[in-house]
Design a protein around this motif. Structure first.
Motif, PDB file in Angstrom:
ATOM      1  N   LEU A 310       0.833  -1.196   0.000  1.00 42.74           N
ATOM      2  CA  LEU A 310       0.000   0.000   0.000  1.00 42.74           C
ATOM      3  C   LEU A 310       0.873   1.254   0.000  1.00 42.74           C
ATOM      4  CD1 LEU A 310      -2.763   1.350   0.161  1.00 42.74           C
ATOM      5  CD2 LEU A 310      -2.683   1.065   2.651  1.00 42.74           C
ATOM      6  N   LYS A 311       1.990   1.201   0.695  1.00 44.78           N
ATOM      7  CA  LYS A 311       2.915   2.325   0.754  1.00 44.78           C
ATOM      8  C   LYS A 311       3.358   2.745  -0.645  1.00 44.78           C
ATOM      9  CE  LYS A 311       7.438   3.521   2.767  1.00 44.78           C
ATOM     10  NZ  LYS A 311       8.073   3.886   1.480  1.00 44.78           N
ATOM     11  N   ASP A 312       3.635   1.768  -1.514  1.00 38.14           N
ATOM     12  CA  ASP A 312       4.082   2.079  -2.874  1.00 38.14           C
ATOM     13  C   ASP A 312       2.977   2.757  -3.683  1.00 38.14           C
ATOM     14  OD1 ASP A 312       6.474   0.961  -2.209  1.00 38.14           O
ATOM     15  OD2 ASP A 312       6.094  -0.966  -3.191  1.00 38.14           O
ATOM     16  N   LEU A 313       1.745   2.271  -3.529  1.00 38.30           N
ATOM     17  CA  LEU A 313       0.625   2.895  -4.247  1.00 38.30           C
ATOM     18  C   LEU A 313       0.432   4.346  -3.787  1.00 38.30           C
ATOM     19  CD1 LEU A 313      -2.025   0.006  -4.263  1.00 38.30           C
ATOM     20  CD2 LEU A 313      -0.826   0.948  -6.259  1.00 38.30           C
ATOM     21  N   LEU A 314       0.533   4.563  -2.474  1.00 40.71           N
ATOM     22  CA  LEU A 314       0.344   5.915  -1.946  1.00 40.71           C
ATOM     23  C   LEU A 314       1.477   6.844  -2.367  1.00 40.71           C
ATOM     24  CD1 LEU A 314      -0.928   5.081   1.664  1.00 40.71           C
ATOM     25  CD2 LEU A 314      -2.285   5.659  -0.358  1.00 40.71           C
ATOM     26  N   VAL A 349       1.615  -3.613   5.189  1.00 39.91           N
ATOM     27  CA  VAL A 349       0.226  -3.409   4.743  1.00 39.91           C
ATOM     28  C   VAL A 349       0.196  -3.580   3.234  1.00 39.91           C
ATOM     29  CG1 VAL A 349      -1.724  -1.830   4.668  1.00 39.91           C
ATOM     30  CG2 VAL A 349      -0.220  -1.861   6.669  1.00 39.91           C
ATOM     31  N   MET A 350      -0.628  -4.487   2.766  1.00 41.09           N
ATOM     32  CA  MET A 350      -0.555  -4.903   1.366  1.00 41.09           C
ATOM     33  C   MET A 350      -1.925  -4.959   0.703  1.00 41.09           C
ATOM     34  SD  MET A 350       0.981  -8.522  -0.144  1.00 41.09           S
ATOM     35  CE  MET A 350       2.700  -7.983  -0.218  1.00 41.09           C
ATOM     36  N   VAL A 351      -1.959  -4.580  -0.575  1.00 36.68           N
ATOM     37  CA  VAL A 351      -3.113  -4.835  -1.437  1.00 36.68           C
ATOM     38  C   VAL A 351      -2.816  -6.171  -2.114  1.00 36.68           C
ATOM     39  CG1 VAL A 351      -4.446  -4.041  -3.412  1.00 36.68           C
ATOM     40  CG2 VAL A 351      -3.567  -2.387  -1.762  1.00 36.68           C
ATOM     41  N   LEU A 370      -7.412  -6.118   1.059  1.00 31.02           N
ATOM     42  CA  LEU A 370      -6.416  -5.451   1.875  1.00 31.02           C
ATOM     43  C   LEU A 370      -5.930  -6.421   2.950  1.00 31.02           C
ATOM     44  CD1 LEU A 370      -5.071  -2.645   2.403  1.00 31.02           C
ATOM     45  CD2 LEU A 370      -6.860  -2.276   4.118  1.00 31.02           C
ATOM     46  N   ILE A 371      -4.646  -6.354   3.277  1.00 35.40           N
ATOM     47  CA  ILE A 371      -4.076  -7.149   4.353  1.00 35.40           C
ATOM     48  C   ILE A 371      -3.338  -6.207   5.305  1.00 35.40           C
ATOM     49  CG2 ILE A 371      -2.379  -8.918   4.957  1.00 35.40           C
ATOM     50  CD1 ILE A 371      -4.942 -10.006   3.741  1.00 35.40           C
ATOM     51  N   LYS A 382     -12.275  -6.774   2.345  1.00 34.66           N
ATOM     52  CA  LYS A 382     -12.392  -7.740   1.241  1.00 34.66           C
ATOM     53  C   LYS A 382     -12.948  -7.063  -0.014  1.00 34.66           C
ATOM     54  CE  LYS A 382     -14.897 -10.832   3.544  1.00 34.66           C
ATOM     55  NZ  LYS A 382     -15.553 -12.109   3.891  1.00 34.66           N
ATOM     56  N   TRP A 383     -12.687  -7.694  -1.159  1.00 34.74           N
ATOM     57  CA  TRP A 383     -13.167  -7.221  -2.469  1.00 34.74           C
ATOM     58  C   TRP A 383     -12.822  -5.740  -2.674  1.00 34.74           C
ATOM     59  CZ3 TRP A 383     -17.585  -9.338   0.507  1.00 34.74           C
ATOM     60  CH2 TRP A 383     -17.625 -10.734   0.456  1.00 34.74           C
TER      61      TRP A 383
END
Length: 411
Positions: A310-314, A349-351, A370-371, A382-383
């Protein structure tokens, strides 16, 4: 039944024991009914707010149910003396007390699970489940066969038998009517609870679940192209998950395939972005091993997830300085939750898209979920299909219904 047994002070020892037995039976009945409601997926789906009230009442009644045992303790030695020549009755008393104590102790651990950690909580849940699906049927059998109306039936049939002449014939029954009535009651209770016991045992016996039906529910085969797992995902670097997921949903599972899939990041960012399935599959992914904790007490260890941090996406989106929280949306159109910016920027924290080298199944929140490993799973939406940066706190689905906004697991 004489209702005064519940509220009049009993002077005789036998009547006092009977009063405690009645109160205990009433409390156990309430706990059994509310417990069955809590494990019902349908109830969770259609009446989530009421579920919180049911859970609270179940917990408080569990505390109250300790009282009959407390009042019984001073009487226990005298009671056992009265049963010294009745071995079966004494053994039955030990079994009933063991079931009640196991339920109470495991229930207390699950209520205060944050003080015990996930390992002890997971063990307590197994004990609580075992006592629920095996112990409770026995308690029901115990209550029925010792009730006044059941004994009246036995007495009436015994009197009928005495009034008849004994005739020795080849067709005489193998067992007497009293035994037949008790065994028939036991068989009936077993038949009622067998489907529930089977569902509970399936994960522990490694019984494969049937494939998801094609009517309205997405299958992993509905996606093309399929993501190619990284070498670390298959075979999984964590050795494969240890434990089994329990699948809950507060809505019907959404129908997702490569035609209607979309993933968006927007809100207070410089670079809003949106991907279709093929574009999302081609994003660079990483692999991590982490544990998965549910607030109800169960855990799955050493799960190998593959997805995008998630950090990379942000970082790619470039967050505005006034953004304070990250809001997550589920494709079911109902479920949402949020993290603070600092929480969302944690390394684990991961997608996620793959679990142990396979596309995450629909019932487990796939194809994308999301995890958040260090928080309870109600934060792991979820989803997942949208991430929005916002400038205020968002109260998530279960937090609105009584769950704590502090979802950290006490590791």
């Amino acid at each position: 039944m004489d209702k005064s047994i519940f509220y009049k002070k009993q002077k005789k020892f036998g009547q006092s024991l009977k009063q405690l037995h009645h109160w205990n039976a009433l409390l156990c009945t309430f706990l059994a009914l509310t417990g069955l409601i809590l494990v019902s997926s349908e109830f969770r789906q259609w009446l989530p707010q009421v579920r919180i009230w049911v859970k609270d009442s179940h917990i408080w009644m569990g505390f109250i149910s300790i009282l009959p045992l407390v009042f019984y303790r001073p009487k226990m030695i005298k009671h056992l003396r009265t049963l010294r020549k009745r071995k079966n009755n004494r053994m039955n008393l030990y079994v009933v007390l063991s079931i009640l104590i196991a339920l109470l102790i495991s229930g207390l651990i699950l209520t205060f699970q944050r003080n015990f950690g996930p390992g002890i909580s997971a063990f307590a849940l197994i004990v609580h489940d075992m006592m629920t699906w095996i112990g409770v049927p026995y308690l029901i059998y115990h209550s029925i066969t010792r009730s006044g109306w059941f004994k009246a039936i036995e007495k009436r049939r015994a009197e009928e038998k005495q009034n008849k002449r004994m005739v020795i014939e080849e067709g005489n029954p193998i067992m007497n009517r009293r035994t037949l009535l008790r065994r028939g009651t036991g068989v009936g209770i077993v038949l009622v609870f067998t489907p529930f016991i089977y569902q509970w045992l399936k994960p522990y016996l490694s019984i494969p679940s049937p494939s998801e039906p094609s009517s309205g529910l997405p299958l992993t085969e509905a996606f093309s192209p399929m993501p190619t797992p990284a070498p670390k995902s298959k075979p999984p670097i964590g050795g494969g998950r240890n434990g089994e997921f329990r699948y809950y949903t507060v809505t019907p599972m959404p129908t997702i395939n490569d035609d209607n899939f979309s993933f968006t990041i927007d809100g207070l960012v410089d670079n809003s972005a949106s991907w279709n399935w093929e574009e999302f599959v081609n994003l660079s992914r990483e692999v991590q091993v982490s544990n998965f904790y549910c607030v109800t007490g169960w855990s799955v260890y050493d799960v190998t997830w593959e997805g995008i941090k998630l950090k990379d996406l942000l970082d790619q989106a470039v967050i505005h300085s006034n953004a304070t929280h990250v809001k997550f949306y589920s494709q079911d159109g109902v479920y949402t939750d949020s993290l603070t910016i600092d929480q969302a920027m944690q390394e684990d924290v991961m997608v996620a898209m793959l679990i142990d080298g396979q596309l995450i199944p629909n019932r487990n929140g796939g194809p994308v979920r999301l995890i958040v490993p260090k928080m309870y799973a109600y934060k792991s939406v979820k989803w997942l299909n949208r991430i929005e940066l916002i400038d205020e706190e968002h109260i998530g689905y279960w937090e609105q219904r009584g769950y704590s906004t502090d979802a950290w697991v006490n590791l």
